[in-house]
Motif scaffolding. Sequence first.
Motif, PDB file in Angstrom:
ATOM      1  N   ALA A   1       0.826  -1.208   0.000  1.00 12.43           N
ATOM      2  CA  ALA A   1       0.000   0.000   0.000  1.00 12.43           C
ATOM      3  C   ALA A   1       0.862   1.260   0.000  1.00 12.43           C
ATOM      4  O   ALA A   1       0.581   2.217  -0.744  1.00 12.43           O
ATOM      5  CB  ALA A   1      -0.926  -0.013   1.221  1.00 12.43           C
ATOM      6  N   LEU A   2       1.903   1.265   0.831  1.00 17.09           N
ATOM      7  CA  LEU A   2       2.800   2.423   0.879  1.00 17.09           C
ATOM      8  C   LEU A   2       3.503   2.622  -0.463  1.00 17.09           C
ATOM      9  O   LEU A   2       3.639   3.748  -0.948  1.00 17.09           O
ATOM     10  CB  LEU A   2       3.840   2.238   1.984  1.00 17.09           C
ATOM     11  CG  LEU A   2       3.351   2.424   3.424  1.00 17.09           C
ATOM     12  CD1 LEU A   2       4.402   1.950   4.400  1.00 17.09           C
ATOM     13  CD2 LEU A   2       2.995   3.891   3.685  1.00 17.09           C
ATOM     14  N   ARG A   3       3.900   1.528  -1.062  1.00 17.99           N
ATOM     15  CA  ARG A   3       4.609   1.619  -2.340  1.00 17.99           C
ATOM     16  C   ARG A   3       3.707   2.173  -3.438  1.00 17.99           C
ATOM     17  O   ARG A   3       4.116   3.025  -4.229  1.00 17.99           O
ATOM     18  CB  ARG A   3       5.123   0.241  -2.732  1.00 17.99           C
ATOM     19  CG  ARG A   3       5.801   0.209  -4.101  1.00 17.99           C
ATOM     20  CD  ARG A   3       6.463  -1.121  -4.273  1.00 17.99           C
ATOM     21  NE  ARG A   3       7.018  -1.295  -5.582  1.00 17.99           N
ATOM     22  CZ  ARG A   3       8.064  -2.034  -5.846  1.00 17.99           C
ATOM     23  NH1 ARG A   3       8.670  -2.651  -4.863  1.00 17.99           N
ATOM     24  NH2 ARG A   3       8.512  -2.182  -7.067  1.00 17.99           N
ATOM     25  N   LYS A   4       2.465   1.681  -3.489  1.00 15.24           N
ATOM     26  CA  LYS A   4       1.529   2.169  -4.508  1.00 15.24           C
ATOM     27  C   LYS A   4       1.264   3.657  -4.323  1.00 15.24           C
ATOM     28  O   LYS A   4       1.223   4.424  -5.288  1.00 15.24           O
ATOM     29  CB  LYS A   4       0.217   1.376  -4.434  1.00 15.24           C
ATOM     30  CG  LYS A   4       0.321  -0.029  -4.991  1.00 15.24           C
ATOM     31  CD  LYS A   4      -0.999  -0.768  -4.872  1.00 15.24           C
ATOM     32  CE  LYS A   4      -0.889  -2.172  -5.456  1.00 15.24           C
ATOM     33  NZ  LYS A   4      -2.157  -2.936  -5.293  1.00 15.24           N
ATOM     34  N   ALA A   5       1.066   4.052  -3.062  1.00 12.41           N
ATOM     35  CA  ALA A   5       0.814   5.471  -2.791  1.00 12.41           C
ATOM     36  C   ALA A   5       2.029   6.319  -3.152  1.00 12.41           C
ATOM     37  O   ALA A   5       1.905   7.392  -3.753  1.00 12.41           O
ATOM     38  CB  ALA A   5       0.449   5.655  -1.319  1.00 12.41           C
TER      39      ALA A   5
ATOM     40  N   SER B   1       2.725  14.927  -6.594  1.00 12.48           N
ATOM     41  CA  SER B   1       3.471  16.139  -6.231  1.00 12.48           C
ATOM     42  C   SER B   1       4.637  15.784  -5.323  1.00 12.48           C
ATOM     43  O   SER B   1       4.634  14.757  -4.649  1.00 12.48           O
ATOM     44  CB  SER B   1       2.558  17.143  -5.517  1.00 12.48           C
ATOM     45  OG  SER B   1       2.166  16.643  -4.241  1.00 12.48           O
ATOM     46  N   GLU B   2       5.645  16.662  -5.289  1.00  8.75           N
ATOM     47  CA  GLU B   2       6.812  16.440  -4.440  1.00  8.75           C
ATOM     48  C   GLU B   2       6.424  16.465  -2.967  1.00  8.75           C
ATOM     49  O   GLU B   2       6.945  15.700  -2.162  1.00  8.75           O
ATOM     50  CB  GLU B   2       7.876  17.504  -4.724  1.00  8.75           C
ATOM     51  CG  GLU B   2       8.620  17.307  -6.032  1.00  8.75           C
ATOM     52  CD  GLU B   2       9.423  16.017  -6.053  1.00  8.75           C
ATOM     53  OE1 GLU B   2       9.975  15.641  -4.992  1.00  8.75           O
ATOM     54  OE2 GLU B   2       9.477  15.372  -7.112  1.00  8.75           O
TER      55      GLU B   2
ATOM     56  N   ASP C   1       7.135  13.567  -0.372  1.00  3.02           N
ATOM     57  CA  ASP C   1       7.941  13.803   0.830  1.00  3.02           C
ATOM     58  C   ASP C   1       7.193  13.361   2.082  1.00  3.02           C
ATOM     59  O   ASP C   1       7.781  12.765   3.002  1.00  3.02           O
ATOM     60  CB  ASP C   1       8.301  15.297   0.937  1.00  3.02           C
ATOM     61  CG  ASP C   1       9.323  15.718  -0.113  1.00  3.02           C
ATOM     62  OD1 ASP C   1       9.977  14.828  -0.693  1.00  3.02           O
ATOM     63  OD2 ASP C   1       9.447  16.937  -0.357  1.00  3.02           O
ATOM     64  N   TYR C   2       5.895  13.663   2.116  1.00  3.94           N
ATOM     65  CA  TYR C   2       5.069  13.279   3.266  1.00  3.94           C
ATOM     66  C   TYR C   2       5.025  11.745   3.406  1.00  3.94           C
ATOM     67  O   TYR C   2       5.195  11.197   4.504  1.00  3.94           O
ATOM     68  CB  TYR C   2       3.650  13.810   3.101  1.00  3.94           C
ATOM     69  CG  TYR C   2       2.680  13.283   4.132  1.00  3.94           C
ATOM     70  CD1 TYR C   2       2.652  13.792   5.429  1.00  3.94           C
ATOM     71  CD2 TYR C   2       1.798  12.240   3.815  1.00  3.94           C
ATOM     72  CE1 TYR C   2       1.774  13.286   6.386  1.00  3.94           C
ATOM     73  CE2 TYR C   2       0.921  11.734   4.754  1.00  3.94           C
ATOM     74  CZ  TYR C   2       0.918  12.261   6.038  1.00  3.94           C
ATOM     75  OH  TYR C   2       0.054  11.764   6.979  1.00  3.94           O
ATOM     76  N   LEU C   3       4.839  11.049   2.268  1.00  4.57           N
ATOM     77  CA  LEU C   3       4.787   9.589   2.290  1.00  4.57           C
ATOM     78  C   LEU C   3       6.134   8.982   2.668  1.00  4.57           C
ATOM     79  O   LEU C   3       6.196   7.968   3.368  1.00  4.57           O
ATOM     80  CB  LEU C   3       4.334   9.062   0.927  1.00  4.57           C
ATOM     81  CG  LEU C   3       2.845   9.251   0.615  1.00  4.57           C
ATOM     82  CD1 LEU C   3       2.568   9.016  -0.864  1.00  4.57           C
ATOM     83  CD2 LEU C   3       1.998   8.311   1.465  1.00  4.57           C
TER      84      LEU C   3
END
Length: 415
Positions: free
Chosen positions: A82-86, A92-93, A97-99
């Motif tokens: 899930a993290l990778r897909k997001a 946007s940068e 950056d947040y992810l």
Amino acid sequence: LCIILCIKRCAKGISMPKRDTRDLQERNGWWHFSKRIPNTKIYTRKSLKTKNLKEAQAKRDALLIELKEVLAKGEKAKGVIALRKAYTNAVSEDERDYLEEEIIDAAEDKAVELGVMAAFKLKPVEELSGDELIPMEFYKSATGSLNVLEYFVGDWLETIERKRSRCDYKRAVEVLMKHFKAAEEVEWDKAERFLNNIGEREGVGQATVMKWKSAYINLWKYLGIKTDVWRDHFSIPKSKKKSKVAWTGKEVLSFYDSLKKKNDLTSRWLADVIWIAAHTGARAGAIALLEYNSEDQTIFFPALKFEEKARIIPAHPDIRSSLEFWMKNKKSKYTISNSFSKFKTGLGYGFERDFHSLRRTFTTQMENLGIPESVTADIVAHKKKTMTYGLYSDGTSIDVMRRHLFKLDYRKAAQ
């Protein structure tokens, strides 16, 4: 007394406590564990081998703990996906950056859990080893710069529609993961060596290796990686599959006796299955479907897909109690084969002998006893090569089979 108390409770409006049968099903008096895997259409089912509700409840609770641990591992893998897909789909940068901060936090949590936080924070990547690598691998997998196979295999297998293909692909990737942890480790030269040698190592032929190669190409496509490393390998050996050999009579006897002494649930039925196979020459699939007639003391085997017709053979005196137990505790052919495989592997045996080798054991024993080949062929459902017996005969009678089959005695032969 219980009935009187129940009537009094009902008269007073007091309800009786309900039996705790969550995730339990009762079939013919026997309790089974049955639970749907959350957020899927998959059910897990297992016979608990008991008619006692308290025992069934205890076994259910233990299975629920095991299932919870398995699902937790699956959720961790899904978290990476899930993290990778997001992360890869961020537009946007700022969002990326947040992810990335969220991924770093998750990797640090993993480092704390493993007790390697200091190494994760301070050591250069090339100096990390063992558990120290896991948080870094998590971070790289979530950000798309690394493909640790164990994180993605479960999700990938769910994309395979055909159940049979899923089983084949699962075996293929389990073999691959013995040699490679991440997809990035696989280069063309390494893949070449792997494909050339894996058939002999795993005891499979060229056709199976080619199926595995197709599975790896499919997995690489799922991961979004170029499949070049798995292509243009033309030198895969035609066949390195090792020929199977029979178990000796003494080995079969030792298997049966040792499993009987263990007396746990798996050992009990596995001992009986081995004993049945050794006295009938039946395949795992045939044993899974057999029917035992205790009055006539005969066994009915339905025709499998490569056999022309069903057959009835006499039940050898030494396996009648095993047949009685088996009729109440049947398993699928896959459970039989997998359980036997684990058992013999634990004893140090390799790929040259498997459950099917018991069929060779039986026919070898019958030949050494001087039993006519036509009789043994009818017992094990082999085609007869001669026109007279193969085309015109209706087969050996039960009485003739019985007279020859009952000469088989593993204990006497072992003396």
